[in-house]
Design a protein around this motif. Structure first.
Motif, PDB file in Angstrom:
ATOM      1  N   ALA A  87       0.817  -1.212   0.000  1.00  0.00           N
ATOM      2  CA  ALA A  87       0.000   0.000   0.000  1.00  0.00           C
ATOM      3  C   ALA A  87       0.851   1.263   0.000  1.00  0.00           C
ATOM      4  N   GLY A  88       2.170   1.089   0.129  1.00  0.00           N
ATOM      5  CA  GLY A  88       3.054   2.238   0.089  1.00  0.00           C
ATOM      6  C   GLY A  88       3.326   2.848   1.445  1.00  0.00           C
ATOM      7  N   THR A  89       2.877   2.195   2.518  1.00  0.00           N
ATOM      8  CA  THR A  89       3.100   2.765   3.835  1.00  0.00           C
ATOM      9  C   THR A  89       4.441   2.354   4.417  1.00  0.00           C
ATOM     10  N   GLY A  90       5.010   1.245   3.924  1.00  0.00           N
ATOM     11  CA  GLY A  90       6.262   0.752   4.486  1.00  0.00           C
ATOM     12  C   GLY A  90       6.094   0.114   5.850  1.00  0.00           C
ATOM     13  N   ILE A  91       4.868  -0.156   6.234  1.00  0.00           N
ATOM     14  CA  ILE A  91       4.603  -0.771   7.530  1.00  0.00           C
ATOM     15  C   ILE A  91       3.571  -1.866   7.327  1.00  0.00           C
ATOM     16  N   SER A  92       3.753  -2.982   8.007  1.00  0.00           N
ATOM     17  CA  SER A  92       2.867  -4.121   7.821  1.00  0.00           C
ATOM     18  C   SER A  92       1.719  -4.091   8.811  1.00  0.00           C
ATOM     19  N   MET A  93       0.641  -4.780   8.455  1.00  0.00           N
ATOM     20  CA  MET A  93      -0.474  -4.913   9.379  1.00  0.00           C
ATOM     21  C   MET A  93      -0.027  -5.610  10.661  1.00  0.00           C
ATOM     22  N   ARG A  94       0.880  -6.562  10.552  1.00  0.00           N
ATOM     23  CA  ARG A  94       1.373  -7.272  11.726  1.00  0.00           C
ATOM     24  C   ARG A  94       1.979  -6.300  12.737  1.00  0.00           C
ATOM     25  N   GLU A  95       2.783  -5.363  12.259  1.00  0.00           N
ATOM     26  CA  GLU A  95       3.407  -4.392  13.151  1.00  0.00           C
ATOM     27  C   GLU A  95       2.367  -3.473  13.785  1.00  0.00           C
ATOM     28  N   ILE A  96       1.391  -3.059  12.988  1.00  0.00           N
ATOM     29  CA  ILE A  96       0.329  -2.189  13.515  1.00  0.00           C
ATOM     30  C   ILE A  96      -0.424  -2.890  14.635  1.00  0.00           C
ATOM     31  N   LEU A  97      -0.733  -4.160  14.434  1.00  0.00           N
ATOM     32  CA  LEU A  97      -1.535  -4.902  15.402  1.00  0.00           C
ATOM     33  C   LEU A  97      -0.765  -5.241  16.674  1.00  0.00           C
ATOM     34  N   GLN A  98       0.530  -4.973  16.690  1.00  0.00           N
ATOM     35  CA  GLN A  98       1.334  -5.203  17.899  1.00  0.00           C
ATOM     36  C   GLN A  98       1.398  -3.966  18.785  1.00  0.00           C
ATOM     37  N   ALA A  99       0.547  -2.986  18.516  1.00  0.00           N
ATOM     38  CA  ALA A  99       0.490  -1.796  19.366  1.00  0.00           C
ATOM     39  C   ALA A  99       0.111  -2.186  20.786  1.00  0.00           C
ATOM     40  N   ASP A 100       0.529  -1.349  21.743  1.00  0.00           N
ATOM     41  CA  ASP A 100       0.238  -1.620  23.151  1.00  0.00           C
ATOM     42  C   ASP A 100      -1.122  -1.074  23.583  1.00  0.00           C
ATOM     43  N   ALA A 101      -1.639  -0.077  22.864  1.00  0.00           N
ATOM     44  CA  ALA A 101      -2.926   0.519  23.220  1.00  0.00           C
ATOM     45  C   ALA A 101      -3.475   1.261  22.012  1.00  0.00           C
ATOM     46  N   VAL A 102      -4.779   1.526  22.059  1.00  0.00           N
ATOM     47  CA  VAL A 102      -5.468   2.282  21.012  1.00  0.00           C
ATOM     48  C   VAL A 102      -6.139   3.488  21.655  1.00  0.00           C
ATOM     49  N   VAL A 103      -5.995   4.664  21.028  1.00  0.00           N
ATOM     50  CA  VAL A 103      -6.681   5.874  21.460  1.00  0.00           C
ATOM     51  C   VAL A 103      -7.610   6.306  20.332  1.00  0.00           C
ATOM     52  N   LEU A 104      -8.885   6.524  20.669  1.00  0.00           N
ATOM     53  CA  LEU A 104      -9.885   6.893  19.665  1.00  0.00           C
ATOM     54  C   LEU A 104     -10.448   8.279  19.953  1.00  0.00           C
ATOM     55  N   THR A 105     -10.475   9.116  18.924  1.00  0.00           N
ATOM     56  CA  THR A 105     -11.133  10.411  19.067  1.00  0.00           C
ATOM     57  C   THR A 105     -12.613  10.314  18.736  1.00  0.00           C
ATOM     58  N   SER A 106     -12.997   9.281  17.991  1.00  0.00           N
ATOM     59  CA  SER A 106     -14.409   9.026  17.706  1.00  0.00           C
ATOM     60  C   SER A 106     -14.525   7.607  17.158  1.00  0.00           C
ATOM     61  N   LEU A 107     -15.778   7.166  16.953  1.00  0.00           N
ATOM     62  CA  LEU A 107     -16.020   5.857  16.345  1.00  0.00           C
ATOM     63  C   LEU A 107     -16.523   5.985  14.914  1.00  0.00           C
ATOM     64  N   TYR A 108     -16.327   7.168  14.297  1.00  0.00           N
ATOM     65  CA  TYR A 108     -16.668   7.302  12.891  1.00  0.00           C
ATOM     66  C   TYR A 108     -15.862   6.279  12.079  1.00  0.00           C
ATOM     67  N   PRO A 109     -16.423   5.730  10.997  1.00  0.00           N
ATOM     68  CA  PRO A 109     -15.694   4.732  10.201  1.00  0.00           C
ATOM     69  C   PRO A 109     -14.349   5.234   9.687  1.00  0.00           C
TER      70      PRO A 109
END
Length: 233
Positions: free
Chosen positions: A39-61
């Motif tokens: 996708a051109g991001t240079g980062i894999s989904m695997r690495e993203i999913l290894q985050a320690d926490a998620v912060v959300l400003t909203s639940l918009y799609p």
């Protein structure tokens, strides 16, 4: 702090020894296909999913899509804006969902909800060893926005911008002229412009914003991040 924009408003922060995923919308071009290096991001989904926490400003799609909802581990700590968001995520199977209040603790990192335009959708992220980061979420420029910036005095601001440049769009983020006002109002903060060229809903390209910043001498503490690149703050 290392800030990496994934796409749109999705950020991966390396902050005080933790990886914090902000507003994960992980599909490509609004399709159900997860992100990949192609996708051109240079980062894999695997690495993203290894985050320690998620912060959300909203639940918009556009801030938390079905890909993130389905692929993120259901045990990951998720920090949300209010009890309605908390209840919705718990209904989706997430087991560790907390509402952000004043200086909510994630380990030794402080999270504080910050109100903009009457809606508490901003988040201030702090740690004594890091620059404070204000994530504005979807907010418009007004006196309340300015007051919040002056009150919390962040050293870095990740601001959503671009959509209100569309003639048919209702303003929900900052435009180029608003960025200029913010640059003058937050004299010590590095500004990071998010949401540029996000999906199909954008009116300011990176090229146009870059020319705007050059025309107004907004240099030195202004970032227009490319997807996948690391920025050391």
């Amino acid at each position: 702090m290392i800030l990496q924009q994934i796409q749109g408003t999705t950020l991966l922060l390396h902050f005080a020894g933790k990886k914090i995923l902000v507003d994960p919308a992980l599909s490509i071009n609004e399709s159900p296909m997860p992100l990949s290096p192609a996708a051109g991001t240079g980062i894999s989904m695997r690495e993203i999913l290894q985050a320690d926490a998620v912060v959300l400003t909203s639940l918009y799609p556009e801030r938390f899509d079905d890909t993130a909802r389905n692929f993120l581990p259901k045990t990951i700590p998720v920090y949300v804006q209010d009890r309605m968001d908390q209840a919705e995520l718990k209904h989706s199977g997430f087991t560790n969902v907390q509402v952000i209040n004043k200086r909510t603790l994630f380990g030794n990192i402080f999270l504080t909800r910050t109100p903009f335009a009457g809606s508490p959708n901003g988040v201030l992220i702090e740690h004594p060893a890091e620059k404070s980061l204000l994530v504005t979420g979807d907010s418009v420029w007004n006196d309340g926005f300015l007051d919040t910036v002056h009150t919390v005095s962040p050293r870095a601001i990740a601001v959503n911008c671009g959509t209100e440049e569309l003639a048919s769009a209702t303003p929900c983020t900052l435009g180029a002229e608003d960025i200029l006002k913010l640059h003058h109002a937050a004299e010590k903060a590095t500004l990071i412009t998010c949401h540029i060229e996000a999906f199909s809903q954008w009116g300011v390209s990176r090229e146009l914003l870059c020319r705007f910043t050059q025309d107004h001498n907004l240099t030195g503490r202004f970032l227009i991040p490319e997807n996948g690149k690391n920025y050391y703050l």
